[in-house]
Every structure is written in C-alpha cells, then in structure tokens.
Motif scaffolding. Structure first.
Motif, PDB file in Angstrom:
ATOM      1  N   MET A   1       0.908  -1.263  -0.172  1.00  0.00           N
ATOM      2  CA  MET A   1      -0.109  -0.092  -0.193  1.00  0.00           C
ATOM      3  C   MET A   1       0.630   1.373  -0.353  1.00  0.00           C
ATOM      4  O   MET A   1       2.331   1.176   0.802  1.00  0.00           O
ATOM      5  CB  MET A   1      -0.902   0.069   1.028  1.00  0.00           C
ATOM      6  N   HIS A   2       0.619   2.110  -0.571  1.00  0.00           N
ATOM      7  CA  HIS A   2       1.175   3.652  -0.976  1.00  0.00           C
ATOM      8  C   HIS A   2       0.478   4.552   0.341  1.00  0.00           C
ATOM      9  O   HIS A   2      -0.365   4.681   0.358  1.00  0.00           O
ATOM     10  CB  HIS A   2       1.367   3.816  -2.174  1.00  0.00           C
ATOM     11  N   TYR A   3       1.511   5.596   0.644  1.00  0.00           N
ATOM     12  CA  TYR A   3       0.743   6.746   1.011  1.00  0.00           C
ATOM     13  C   TYR A   3       1.629   8.355   0.822  1.00  0.00           C
ATOM     14  O   TYR A   3       2.084   7.698   0.502  1.00  0.00           O
ATOM     15  CB  TYR A   3       0.414   5.986   3.041  1.00  0.00           C
ATOM     16  N   ILE A   4       0.351   8.915   1.564  1.00  0.00           N
ATOM     17  CA  ILE A   4       2.182  10.401   1.137  1.00  0.00           C
ATOM     18  C   ILE A   4       1.041  11.410   2.664  1.00  0.00           C
ATOM     19  O   ILE A   4      -0.180  11.591   2.797  1.00  0.00           O
ATOM     20  CB  ILE A   4       0.904  11.326   0.228  1.00  0.00           C
ATOM     21  N   ILE A   5       2.325  12.036   2.951  1.00  0.00           N
ATOM     22  CA  ILE A   5       2.248  12.221   4.119  1.00  0.00           C
ATOM     23  C   ILE A   5       2.935  14.268   3.416  1.00  0.00           C
ATOM     24  O   ILE A   5       3.665  14.634   2.689  1.00  0.00           O
ATOM     25  CB  ILE A   5       3.390  11.882   5.473  1.00  0.00           C
ATOM     26  N   SER A   6       1.759  15.296   4.150  1.00  0.00           N
ATOM     27  CA  SER A   6       2.272  16.163   2.996  1.00  0.00           C
ATOM     28  C   SER A   6       1.591  16.534   4.422  1.00  0.00           C
ATOM     29  O   SER A   6       1.134  17.416   5.548  1.00  0.00           O
ATOM     30  CB  SER A   6       0.871  16.389   2.178  1.00  0.00           C
ATOM     31  N   GLY A   7       2.807  18.252   4.621  1.00  0.00           N
ATOM     32  CA  GLY A   7       2.148  19.832   5.419  1.00  0.00           C
ATOM     33  C   GLY A   7       1.585  20.101   4.782  1.00  0.00           C
ATOM     34  O   GLY A   7       1.273  20.271   3.862  1.00  0.00           O
TER      35      GLY A   7
END
Length: 157
Positions: A1-7
C-alpha cells in the motif's frame, strides 16, 4: 500500500511572515527563536526549525470537519517556509524521531483506531491503519504534547 504525508500549505500562513509582534498577536500568534535542534517541528516543511531561525507559534484548526473530533491546537511553522513537505511512502525523520499518536479517521471524520508508535515501528503502524477498509486518512500527533504534526492519506502510485 502506498501513502502520502503532506505538510500544511504556506499560503495559509504567509501573511504572518516578517510581521511585528502586534500583528502576530491579532492572530494569537507569537515569534519563537529555535534555540536547540529538534525543539520546534515545522508543520509546513515537515522538518525541524533549524537553531537560530524563527518559528511562529499559533493555534491551528487541524480537523475542520463537522464531527465530534473537530479540533485545533498549537503548532509551530518555520517563518518564511514556502515549500510544503511531501513524502511518498516514506516516513520523514521529523516523524520517526518522535513518539506519535496515530489516529485513523473514517469518511465521517471520526476516529476508528489509534496507536502509539516511535522510530522504526511508525511505518508498519501507518500501513496497518491504512489497511483497515474504513480508514480514509490518518493524523499524526505528538504523543507528549498532543500537537498535530501531519496528515497521511492513501495514495495510488
């Protein structure tokens, strides 16, 4: 599974950059000098504010949804930061070095699961929470101070 962490987006805070104390006070904000490494986590760049640089401490609504979990809390932003940190399927050092409270939310913006994690266990905990079919996103908070640190979303890629 892919994920994105964003500011967070700098455009929400740029009007505070370089302003005097009186202006900042109108927004319940104040300037703080970073005096030691790792003390002030920047919610825009998702990095610690370097010693000697200024941060702005302010109250931020991190959960604006109409739900029982609506929330706001104090955060630091690196004064002048214009580039949001974005991490694809990677836990930034900013998060890995802190004890985290990871809170999984569903479509109704209600917490459905929460876990504590630190260091090498952070990524596996994130993946476990994202594997839950009802999880839409995760908020990472400082386990010690309760402050919002970042949002984590499922990512196709």
């Amino acid at each position: 599974m892919h994920y994105i962490i964003s500011g967070l987006s700098s455009s929400d805070f740029a009007h505070l950059y370089g302003k005097d104390d009186e202006y900042l006070a109108q927004y319940n904000a104040r300037r703080v000098l970073a005096s030691q490494a790792s003390a002030l986590p920047d919610r825009i760049g998702l990095k610690d504010v370097p010693p000697g640089d200024n941060a702005i401490l302010l109250n931020h609504t991190y959960q604006p949804a109409q739900s029982p979990y609506q929330g706001k809390h104090a955060i630091f932003i690196h004064e002048g930061c214009m580039q949001s940190g974005i991490f694809y399927s990677e836990i930034p050092e900013y998060l890995a070095k802190r004890q985290l409270s990871l809170r999984a939310f569903n479509l109704e913006h209600c917490i459905i699961a929460a876990e504590l994690a630190t260091g090498d266990e952070v990524e596996q905990t994130v993946l476990d929470l994202l594997q839950r079919p009802e999880t839409v996103y995760i908020h990472a908070h400082s386990a010690r101070f309760g402050c919002y640190l970042a949002a984590i979303h499922k990512h196709q890629g």
